[in-house]
Design a protein around this motif. Sequence first.
Motif, PDB file in Angstrom:
ATOM      1  N   LYS A   1       2.481  14.644   6.064  1.00  0.00           N
ATOM      2  CA  LYS A   1       3.813  14.274   5.464  1.00  0.00           C
ATOM      3  C   LYS A   1       4.234  12.778   6.406  1.00  0.00           C
ATOM      4  N   LEU A   2       3.703  11.680   5.826  1.00  0.00           N
ATOM      5  CA  LEU A   2       4.044  10.374   6.255  1.00  0.00           C
ATOM      6  C   LEU A   2       4.447   9.582   5.192  1.00  0.00           C
ATOM      7  N   ALA A   3       5.781   8.991   5.516  1.00  0.00           N
ATOM      8  CA  ALA A   3       6.230   8.101   4.698  1.00  0.00           C
ATOM      9  C   ALA A   3       6.398   6.595   5.276  1.00  0.00           C
ATOM     10  N   VAL A   4       6.360   5.751   4.331  1.00  0.00           N
ATOM     11  CA  VAL A   4       6.696   4.291   4.855  1.00  0.00           C
ATOM     12  C   VAL A   4       7.936   3.737   4.714  1.00  0.00           C
ATOM     13  N   VAL A   5       8.671   3.120   5.577  1.00  0.00           N
ATOM     14  CA  VAL A   5      10.065   2.349   5.237  1.00  0.00           C
ATOM     15  C   VAL A   5       9.780   1.043   5.719  1.00  0.00           C
ATOM     16  N   THR A   6      10.526   0.279   5.210  1.00  0.00           N
ATOM     17  CA  THR A   6      10.510  -1.303   5.402  1.00  0.00           C
ATOM     18  C   THR A   6      11.956  -1.859   5.760  1.00  0.00           C
ATOM     19  N   GLN A   7      11.931  -2.829   6.793  1.00  0.00           N
ATOM     20  CA  GLN A   7      12.992  -3.813   6.899  1.00  0.00           C
ATOM     21  C   GLN A   7      13.288  -4.549   5.855  1.00  0.00           C
ATOM     22  N   THR A   8      14.645  -4.634   5.390  1.00  0.00           N
ATOM     23  CA  THR A   8      14.860  -5.082   4.037  1.00  0.00           C
ATOM     24  C   THR A   8      14.748  -6.602   4.013  1.00  0.00           C
ATOM     25  N   THR A   9      14.532  -7.276   5.157  1.00  0.00           N
ATOM     26  CA  THR A   9      14.543  -8.891   5.126  1.00  0.00           C
ATOM     27  C   THR A   9      13.029  -9.524   5.414  1.00  0.00           C
ATOM     28  N   LEU A  10      12.120  -8.642   5.188  1.00  0.00           N
ATOM     29  CA  LEU A  10      10.707  -9.211   5.540  1.00  0.00           C
ATOM     30  C   LEU A  10      10.159  -9.952   4.452  1.00  0.00           C
ATOM     31  N   SER A  11       8.928 -10.799   4.761  1.00  0.00           N
ATOM     32  CA  SER A  11       8.238 -11.414   3.862  1.00  0.00           C
ATOM     33  C   SER A  11       7.528 -10.449   2.780  1.00  0.00           C
ATOM     34  N   VAL A  12       7.854 -10.563   1.717  1.00  0.00           N
ATOM     35  CA  VAL A  12       7.306  -9.667   0.491  1.00  0.00           C
ATOM     36  C   VAL A  12       5.788  -9.463   0.784  1.00  0.00           C
ATOM     37  N   ASP A  13       5.294 -10.560   0.791  1.00  0.00           N
ATOM     38  CA  ASP A  13       3.847 -10.646   0.789  1.00  0.00           C
ATOM     39  C   ASP A  13       3.042  -9.889   2.038  1.00  0.00           C
ATOM     40  N   ASP A  14       3.830 -10.501   3.350  1.00  0.00           N
ATOM     41  CA  ASP A  14       3.430  -9.671   4.524  1.00  0.00           C
ATOM     42  C   ASP A  14       3.353  -8.177   4.352  1.00  0.00           C
ATOM     43  N   ALA A  15       4.601  -7.715   3.798  1.00  0.00           N
ATOM     44  CA  ALA A  15       5.026  -6.246   3.758  1.00  0.00           C
ATOM     45  C   ALA A  15       3.973  -5.595   2.799  1.00  0.00           C
ATOM     46  N   ALA A  16       3.515  -6.369   1.906  1.00  0.00           N
ATOM     47  CA  ALA A  16       2.532  -5.713   0.755  1.00  0.00           C
ATOM     48  C   ALA A  16       0.961  -5.655   1.459  1.00  0.00           C
ATOM     49  N   GLU A  17       0.771  -6.562   2.192  1.00  0.00           N
ATOM     50  CA  GLU A  17      -0.372  -6.423   3.259  1.00  0.00           C
ATOM     51  C   GLU A  17      -0.466  -5.558   4.026  1.00  0.00           C
ATOM     52  N   ILE A  18       0.759  -5.296   4.938  1.00  0.00           N
ATOM     53  CA  ILE A  18       0.879  -4.059   5.933  1.00  0.00           C
ATOM     54  C   ILE A  18       0.872  -2.767   5.098  1.00  0.00           C
ATOM     55  N   SER A  19       1.660  -2.911   4.030  1.00  0.00           N
ATOM     56  CA  SER A  19       1.522  -1.621   3.290  1.00  0.00           C
ATOM     57  C   SER A  19       0.147  -1.071   2.622  1.00  0.00           C
ATOM     58  N   ALA A  20      -0.438  -1.912   2.239  1.00  0.00           N
ATOM     59  CA  ALA A  20      -2.113  -1.597   1.865  1.00  0.00           C
ATOM     60  C   ALA A  20      -2.891  -1.047   2.783  1.00  0.00           C
ATOM     61  N   ALA A  21      -2.658  -1.730   4.140  1.00  0.00           N
ATOM     62  CA  ALA A  21      -3.497  -1.402   5.267  1.00  0.00           C
ATOM     63  C   ALA A  21      -3.033   0.401   5.615  1.00  0.00           C
ATOM     64  N   VAL A  22      -1.612   0.400   5.546  1.00  0.00           N
ATOM     65  CA  VAL A  22      -1.115   1.911   5.661  1.00  0.00           C
ATOM     66  C   VAL A  22      -1.629   2.915   4.760  1.00  0.00           C
ATOM     67  N   ARG A  23      -1.761   2.523   3.403  1.00  0.00           N
ATOM     68  CA  ARG A  23      -2.267   3.099   2.506  1.00  0.00           C
ATOM     69  C   ARG A  23      -3.803   3.631   2.701  1.00  0.00           C
ATOM     70  N   ALA A  24      -4.401   2.356   3.033  1.00  0.00           N
ATOM     71  CA  ALA A  24      -6.025   2.626   3.444  1.00  0.00           C
ATOM     72  C   ALA A  24      -6.187   3.584   4.641  1.00  0.00           C
ATOM     73  N   ARG A  25      -5.178   3.587   5.569  1.00  0.00           N
ATOM     74  CA  ARG A  25      -5.585   4.571   6.451  1.00  0.00           C
ATOM     75  C   ARG A  25      -4.994   5.857   6.301  1.00  0.00           C
ATOM     76  N   PHE A  26      -4.023   5.691   5.818  1.00  0.00           N
ATOM     77  CA  PHE A  26      -3.161   7.278   5.437  1.00  0.00           C
ATOM     78  C   PHE A  26      -2.987   7.185   3.923  1.00  0.00           C
ATOM     79  N   PRO A  27      -3.997   7.840   3.227  1.00  0.00           N
ATOM     80  CA  PRO A  27      -3.927   7.695   1.780  1.00  0.00           C
ATOM     81  C   PRO A  27      -2.717   8.594   1.218  1.00  0.00           C
ATOM     82  N   LYS A  28      -2.480   9.666   1.850  1.00  0.00           N
ATOM     83  CA  LYS A  28      -1.396  10.410   1.501  1.00  0.00           C
ATOM     84  C   LYS A  28       0.119  10.041   1.886  1.00  0.00           C
ATOM     85  N   VAL A  29       0.195   8.742   2.340  1.00  0.00           N
ATOM     86  CA  VAL A  29       1.349   8.387   2.666  1.00  0.00           C
ATOM     87  C   VAL A  29       2.469   8.168   1.406  1.00  0.00           C
ATOM     88  N   ARG A  30       3.740   8.565   1.645  1.00  0.00           N
ATOM     89  CA  ARG A  30       4.751   8.570   0.588  1.00  0.00           C
ATOM     90  C   ARG A  30       5.468   7.249   0.610  1.00  0.00           C
TER      91      ARG A  30
END
Length: 321
Positions: free
Chosen positions: A161-190
């Motif tokens: 049970k792992l979920a990802v949340v984001t600061q609202t004012t980030l770089s959209v592209d940076d956040a997408a790249e970091i989210s992809a790394a989170v998904r790769a390491r934790f495939p079940k992340v919500r």
Amino acid sequence: MSTVQEVILAEPRGFCAGVDRAIEIVERAIAKFGAPIYVRHEIVHNTYVVNELKAKGAVFIEDLAEVPPGATLVFSAHGVSKAVQAEARARGFEIFDATCPLVTKVHVEVAKLAKEGYEFIMIGHKGHPEVEGTMGQLSGGIHLVEDVADVARVQPAQTEKLAVVTQTTLSVDDAAEISAAVRARFPKVREPKQQDICYATQNRQDAVKLLSPQVDLVIVVGSPTSSNSNRLRELAQRLGTESYMVDSAAELKPEWFEGKARVGLTAGASAPEVLVREVIDRIKALGAVSVRKMDGIEETLKFPLPKGLKLDHMPAPGHIS
């Protein structure tokens, strides 16, 4: 020698609905209850706005011990931790919460999923008040990651049970790249149904993506503490266009404009249009002949004000812009 011919204005730019609402909450509180009104942290990250509100009777503080008992207190647009909320209530202040509703949405999601046993990975900038507010919604179980390298170091207690949340004012592209790394390491992340990065941050970054290739230089109006303004400058730079961020027209340097025929201009979500106008005047003084607005999304979103701030006689809105 400046060679500026044209200024191109990004659309949209400047104030977002959350900033408009936060400033209006402070102005209405001053009009209704009289000065001083205490505000925890800068209401929005803009020097001009903060100084204008100070002149009207707002007192900006970081520590609630600085606020006298029985005073009126406003929480900034960035949101606050549960501990700060509890302390403010315990001290007996009259409280108005100017937290942006899109930040509150993240807080609500964290509270809801925490009840279901989730831990969180938060993508954001350490020390930013919004991040401190969101992480402070729980007493633990939120792991902050600032970049892809941080993702490899996160050690959650469990990964079911792992979920990802984001600061609202980030770089959209940076956040997408970091989210992809989170998904790769934790495939079940919500992940959130709708991304946490707010519409205004997204729209202003999209506008810079359209603007940058058309100009020789990008100027971003925004204060050094403004996360979303910093991201706009970085984005233009990353797209290969020389870019500077200024708090006011006084910071513009004539040498930036040498050999630059077209200048792109935008403003972060906490920067008022009056500053953009002053920058345009300064660039015109350097020789710019024409100013044109790009086509772009028109933002019509408005957020309701908290109860208890209705006024019989309200000063005309928009005095800061």
